[in-house]
Design a protein around this motif. Structure first.
Motif, PDB file in Angstrom:
ATOM      1  N   ASN A   1      -1.180   7.884  -6.786  1.00 39.56           N
ATOM      2  CA  ASN A   1       0.139   7.584  -7.360  1.00 39.56           C
ATOM      3  C   ASN A   1       0.925   6.628  -6.474  1.00 39.56           C
ATOM      4  OD1 ASN A   1      -0.340   9.285  -9.550  1.00 39.56           O
ATOM      5  ND2 ASN A   1       0.511  11.075  -8.511  1.00 39.56           N
ATOM      6  N   GLY A   2       0.797   6.805  -5.161  1.00 43.68           N
ATOM      7  CA  GLY A   2       1.520   5.914  -4.256  1.00 43.68           C
ATOM      8  C   GLY A   2       1.029   4.477  -4.349  1.00 43.68           C
ATOM      9  N   ILE A   3      -0.291   4.302  -4.441  1.00 46.51           N
ATOM     10  CA  ILE A   3      -0.839   2.944  -4.541  1.00 46.51           C
ATOM     11  C   ILE A   3      -0.541   2.330  -5.904  1.00 46.51           C
ATOM     12  CG2 ILE A   3      -2.993   1.622  -4.574  1.00 46.51           C
ATOM     13  CD1 ILE A   3      -4.087   3.471  -2.458  1.00 46.51           C
ATOM     14  N   SER A   4      -0.636   3.128  -6.964  1.00 47.21           N
ATOM     15  CA  SER A   4      -0.376   2.589  -8.303  1.00 47.21           C
ATOM     16  C   SER A   4       1.086   2.217  -8.499  1.00 47.21           C
ATOM     17  CB  SER A   4      -0.798   3.609  -9.361  1.00 47.21           C
ATOM     18  OG  SER A   4      -0.055   4.814  -9.222  1.00 47.21           O
ATOM     19  N   ASP A   5       1.998   2.901  -7.808  1.00 47.83           N
ATOM     20  CA  ASP A   5       3.431   2.612  -7.934  1.00 47.83           C
ATOM     21  C   ASP A   5       3.934   1.653  -6.864  1.00 47.83           C
ATOM     22  OD1 ASP A   5       3.457   4.356 -10.053  1.00 47.83           O
ATOM     23  OD2 ASP A   5       4.131   6.075  -8.870  1.00 47.83           O
ATOM     24  N   ALA A   6       3.034   1.115  -6.049  1.00 45.75           N
ATOM     25  CA  ALA A   6       3.447   0.235  -4.960  1.00 45.75           C
ATOM     26  C   ALA A   6       3.858  -1.142  -5.493  1.00 45.75           C
ATOM     27  CB  ALA A   6       2.312   0.096  -3.942  1.00 45.75           C
ATOM     28  N   TYR A   7       5.037  -1.580  -5.073  1.00 46.73           N
ATOM     29  CA  TYR A   7       5.517  -2.915  -5.434  1.00 46.73           C
ATOM     30  C   TYR A   7       5.370  -3.900  -4.276  1.00 46.73           C
ATOM     31  CZ  TYR A   7       7.631  -0.651  -9.481  1.00 46.73           C
ATOM     32  OH  TYR A   7       7.826   0.053 -10.648  1.00 46.73           O
ATOM     33  N   ARG A   8       5.234  -3.358  -3.075  1.00 44.69           N
ATOM     34  CA  ARG A   8       5.070  -4.202  -1.906  1.00 44.69           C
ATOM     35  C   ARG A   8       3.843  -3.738  -1.122  1.00 44.69           C
ATOM     36  NH1 ARG A   8      11.333  -4.325   0.419  1.00 44.69           N
ATOM     37  NH2 ARG A   8      12.303  -5.134  -1.500  1.00 44.69           N
ATOM     38  N   CYS A   9       3.427  -4.583  -0.194  1.00 43.11           N
ATOM     39  CA  CYS A   9       2.244  -4.264   0.606  1.00 43.11           C
ATOM     40  C   CYS A   9       2.476  -3.023   1.451  1.00 43.11           C
ATOM     41  CB  CYS A   9       1.898  -5.462   1.492  1.00 43.11           C
ATOM     42  SG  CYS A   9       0.453  -5.190   2.548  1.00 43.11           S
ATOM     43  N   MET A  10       3.693  -2.897   2.008  1.00 38.52           N
ATOM     44  CA  MET A  10       4.003  -1.748   2.854  1.00 38.52           C
ATOM     45  C   MET A  10       4.047  -0.447   2.060  1.00 38.52           C
ATOM     46  SD  MET A  10       4.077  -2.472   5.979  1.00 38.52           S
ATOM     47  CE  MET A  10       4.106  -3.896   7.063  1.00 38.52           C
ATOM     48  N   ASP A  11       4.325  -0.528   0.762  1.00 38.05           N
ATOM     49  CA  ASP A  11       4.305   0.675  -0.065  1.00 38.05           C
ATOM     50  C   ASP A  11       2.904   1.281  -0.106  1.00 38.05           C
ATOM     51  OD1 ASP A  11       6.982   0.428  -0.628  1.00 38.05           O
ATOM     52  OD2 ASP A  11       6.655  -0.721  -2.459  1.00 38.05           O
ATOM     53  N   GLY A  12       1.896   0.424  -0.201  1.00 41.20           N
ATOM     54  CA  GLY A  12       0.520   0.914  -0.168  1.00 41.20           C
ATOM     55  C   GLY A  12       0.169   1.537   1.170  1.00 41.20           C
ATOM     56  N   LEU A  13       0.660   0.916   2.251  1.00 47.22           N
ATOM     57  CA  LEU A  13       0.413   1.474   3.583  1.00 47.22           C
ATOM     58  C   LEU A  13       1.054   2.845   3.733  1.00 47.22           C
ATOM     59  CD1 LEU A  13      -0.562   1.241   6.515  1.00 47.22           C
ATOM     60  CD2 LEU A  13       1.576   0.025   7.042  1.00 47.22           C
ATOM     61  N   MET A  14       2.284   2.999   3.227  1.00 44.65           N
ATOM     62  CA  MET A  14       2.952   4.298   3.308  1.00 44.65           C
ATOM     63  C   MET A  14       2.242   5.339   2.453  1.00 44.65           C
ATOM     64  SD  MET A  14       5.260   4.353   5.526  1.00 44.65           S
ATOM     65  CE  MET A  14       5.668   6.033   5.080  1.00 44.65           C
ATOM     66  N   ALA A  15       1.663   4.910   1.343  1.00 43.27           N
ATOM     67  CA  ALA A  15       0.904   5.852   0.513  1.00 43.27           C
ATOM     68  C   ALA A  15      -0.297   6.390   1.285  1.00 43.27           C
ATOM     69  CB  ALA A  15       0.459   5.173  -0.777  1.00 43.27           C
ATOM     70  N   VAL A  16      -0.964   5.516   2.021  1.00 39.94           N
ATOM     71  CA  VAL A  16      -2.106   5.950   2.841  1.00 39.94           C
ATOM     72  C   VAL A  16      -1.635   6.893   3.936  1.00 39.94           C
ATOM     73  CG1 VAL A  16      -3.914   5.160   4.404  1.00 39.94           C
ATOM     74  CG2 VAL A  16      -3.410   3.858   2.334  1.00 39.94           C
ATOM     75  N   LEU A  17      -0.502   6.568   4.573  1.00 38.03           N
ATOM     76  CA  LEU A  17       0.016   7.428   5.641  1.00 38.03           C
ATOM     77  C   LEU A  17       0.437   8.789   5.106  1.00 38.03           C
ATOM     78  CD1 LEU A  17       2.122   4.878   7.741  1.00 38.03           C
ATOM     79  CD2 LEU A  17      -0.150   5.791   8.233  1.00 38.03           C
ATOM     80  N   ARG A  18       1.037   8.823   3.918  1.00 37.14           N
ATOM     81  CA  ARG A  18       1.407  10.115   3.320  1.00 37.14           C
ATOM     82  C   ARG A  18       0.166  10.939   3.003  1.00 37.14           C
ATOM     83  NH1 ARG A  18       5.132   6.768   0.303  1.00 37.14           N
ATOM     84  NH2 ARG A  18       7.256   7.015   1.112  1.00 37.14           N
ATOM     85  N   PHE A  19      -0.876  10.267   2.524  1.00 38.33           N
ATOM     86  CA  PHE A  19      -2.126  10.976   2.248  1.00 38.33           C
ATOM     87  C   PHE A  19      -2.708  11.566   3.526  1.00 38.33           C
ATOM     88  CE2 PHE A  19      -6.799  10.599   2.348  1.00 38.33           C
ATOM     89  CZ  PHE A  19      -7.115  11.581   1.422  1.00 38.33           C
ATOM     90  N   VAL A  20      -2.698  10.787   4.600  1.00 41.42           N
ATOM     91  CA  VAL A  20      -3.231  11.282   5.872  1.00 41.42           C
ATOM     92  C   VAL A  20      -2.406  12.457   6.382  1.00 41.42           C
ATOM     93  CG1 VAL A  20      -3.637  10.677   8.288  1.00 41.42           C
ATOM     94  CG2 VAL A  20      -4.238   9.055   6.487  1.00 41.42           C
ATOM     95  N   ALA A  21      -1.065  12.345   6.307  1.00 37.73           N
ATOM     96  CA  ALA A  21      -0.206  13.414   6.808  1.00 37.73           C
ATOM     97  C   ALA A  21      -0.352  14.690   5.994  1.00 37.73           C
ATOM     98  CB  ALA A  21       1.255  12.944   6.805  1.00 37.73           C
ATOM     99  N   SER A  22      -0.509  14.559   4.682  1.00 34.16           N
ATOM    100  CA  SER A  22      -0.628  15.745   3.834  1.00 34.16           C
ATOM    101  C   SER A  22      -1.994  16.410   3.950  1.00 34.16           C
ATOM    102  CB  SER A  22      -0.362  15.374   2.370  1.00 34.16           C
ATOM    103  OG  SER A  22      -1.291  14.391   1.918  1.00 34.16           O
ATOM    104  N   SER A  23      -3.030  15.610   4.196  1.00 37.16           N
ATOM    105  CA  SER A  23      -4.373  16.174   4.292  1.00 37.16           C
ATOM    106  C   SER A  23      -4.747  16.595   5.707  1.00 37.16           C
ATOM    107  CB  SER A  23      -5.407  15.161   3.790  1.00 37.16           C
ATOM    108  OG  SER A  23      -5.364  13.969   4.556  1.00 37.16           O
ATOM    109  N   LEU A  24      -4.002  16.126   6.705  1.00 34.70           N
ATOM    110  CA  LEU A  24      -4.339  16.424   8.100  1.00 34.70           C
ATOM    111  C   LEU A  24      -4.372  17.925   8.410  1.00 34.70           C
ATOM    112  CD1 LEU A  24      -5.031  15.232  10.838  1.00 34.70           C
ATOM    113  CD2 LEU A  24      -2.573  15.088  11.335  1.00 34.70           C
ATOM    114  N   PRO A  25      -3.391  18.737   7.955  1.00 30.38           N
ATOM    115  CA  PRO A  25      -3.481  20.180   8.253  1.00 30.38           C
ATOM    116  C   PRO A  25      -4.751  20.822   7.728  1.00 30.38           C
ATOM    117  CG  PRO A  25      -1.280  19.618   7.478  1.00 30.38           C
ATOM    118  CD  PRO A  25      -2.128  18.412   7.268  1.00 30.38           C
TER     119      PRO A  25
END
Length: 314
Positions: free
Chosen positions: A187-211
């Motif tokens: 959802n984060g990548i599909s809703d990304a309007y800028r390049c940094m939005d995609g990067l933040m989507a990856v970071l959110r995925f890493v943070a949520s899956s890390l535990p």
């Protein structure tokens, strides 16, 4: 089970559940919810078969009955065990509930006609409730079986069952990552309007899956400790227990820091982001699990040290 084989199994489970998550996101008319799987899809297939004619209708009904009879057959296979009366009753009830749910999935409009106040918008919710009902019976059957095994087993068998349970727990954490974290990335990548939005989507995925990733690592370490404890290797047991304790403490720290780092990075990149969402996610279940493993490793280490001291006195 060899670790390499188990890692392959983890990958297969992740791919399958990630596909299910994507199907729920992209095909809501066929995959309305996680808990309705696979009964909703079986019902749709049987409905398509029944619409082909009278022969297809009969075959669809036969398949529906056959699937529903699986728990009943399992109940009949344990009829000689006196202590499994409750388990057999629950299995028979599971078959009856599964038959009713499959009939409702085959004829979804009949569900709405039975509840006049319901509209088509609520059909996915009703399907999810029906699927959840069947799964609750399945979980009850598994719990009764596990309780029977634990009650009739000695210490060595209990340790073997615990090892199997830890492997199953790793698969559960793997499935949770696929079901809850992959949609965040997609959802984060599909809703990304800028390049940094995609990067933040990856970071959110890493943070949520890390535990959950840390939970898998700690669980595998706990399995290694358990196997060492069962082999009665005194020195390695204490060393592995101490190592597991350090990993648990490190995992607790990483889990707490990851959310802070995510929010700080998001604030630093706020000028290049089209959407900012600061959150404080506390994975209570993951933290409780790590604390429990930490306590278990300390108890095993202390138990081994006390046994060594007693051997010295003797």
């Amino acid at each position: 089970m060899k670790r390499k084989t188990f890692f392959i199994l983890l990958g297969i489970v992740f791919v399958l559940f990630a596909a299910l998550a994507l199907f729920v996101e992209g095909l809501p008319e066929l995959f309305s919810s996680y808990v309705a799987f696979p009964f909703e899809q079986i019902g749709a297939g049987l409905r398509a078969l029944s619409l082909t004619g009278s022969v297809g209708n009969g075959v669809a009904l036969a398949i529906c009955v056959g699937i529903s009879l699986i728990p009943v057959i399992l109940a009949l296979c344990t009829r000689r065990e006196k202590s499994s009366i409750g388990e057999r009753i629950v299995l028979c009830c599971t078959g009856v509930v599964a038959f009713i749910v499959l009939l409702c999935m085959i004829n979804p409009t009949e569900i709405l006609s039975a509840f006049p106040g319901f509209t088509m918008d609520l059909l996915p919710v009703v399907k999810g409730s029906l699927g959840y009902t069947v799964w609750s019976f399945v979980v009850l059957c598994l719990m009764l079986k596990l309780l029977k095994l634990f009650r009739d087993s000695d210490t060595h068998k209990l340790l073997r069952y615990l090892r199997i349970a830890l492997y199953a727990l790793c698969l559960l954490f793997d499935a949770v990552i696929a079901l809850s974290c992959v949609p965040i990335l997609v959802n984060g990548i599909s809703d990304a309007y800028r390049c940094m939005d995609g990067l933040m989507a990856v970071l959110r995925f890493v943070a949520s899956s890390l535990p959950y990733i840390l939970d898998i690592i700690i669980t595998l370490s706990a399995i290694t400790l358990l196997e060492t404890f069962m082999s009665d290797d005194k020195t390695d047991t204490v060393q592995r227990a101490d190592a597991l304790s350090r990993r648990c403490c490190l995992a607790l720290g990483i889990t707490a820091v990851s959310t802070v780092i995510l929010n700080v990075v998001q604030l630093l990149l706020s000028n290049w982001l089209s959407n900012i969402s600061v959150s404080v996610d506390i994975p209570f279940i993951s933290l409780a699990f790590v604390l429990l493993i930490l306590l278990l490793s300390r108890l095993i280490a202390e138990n081994r040290r006390l046994r060594d001291d007693n051997d010295l006195f003797i």
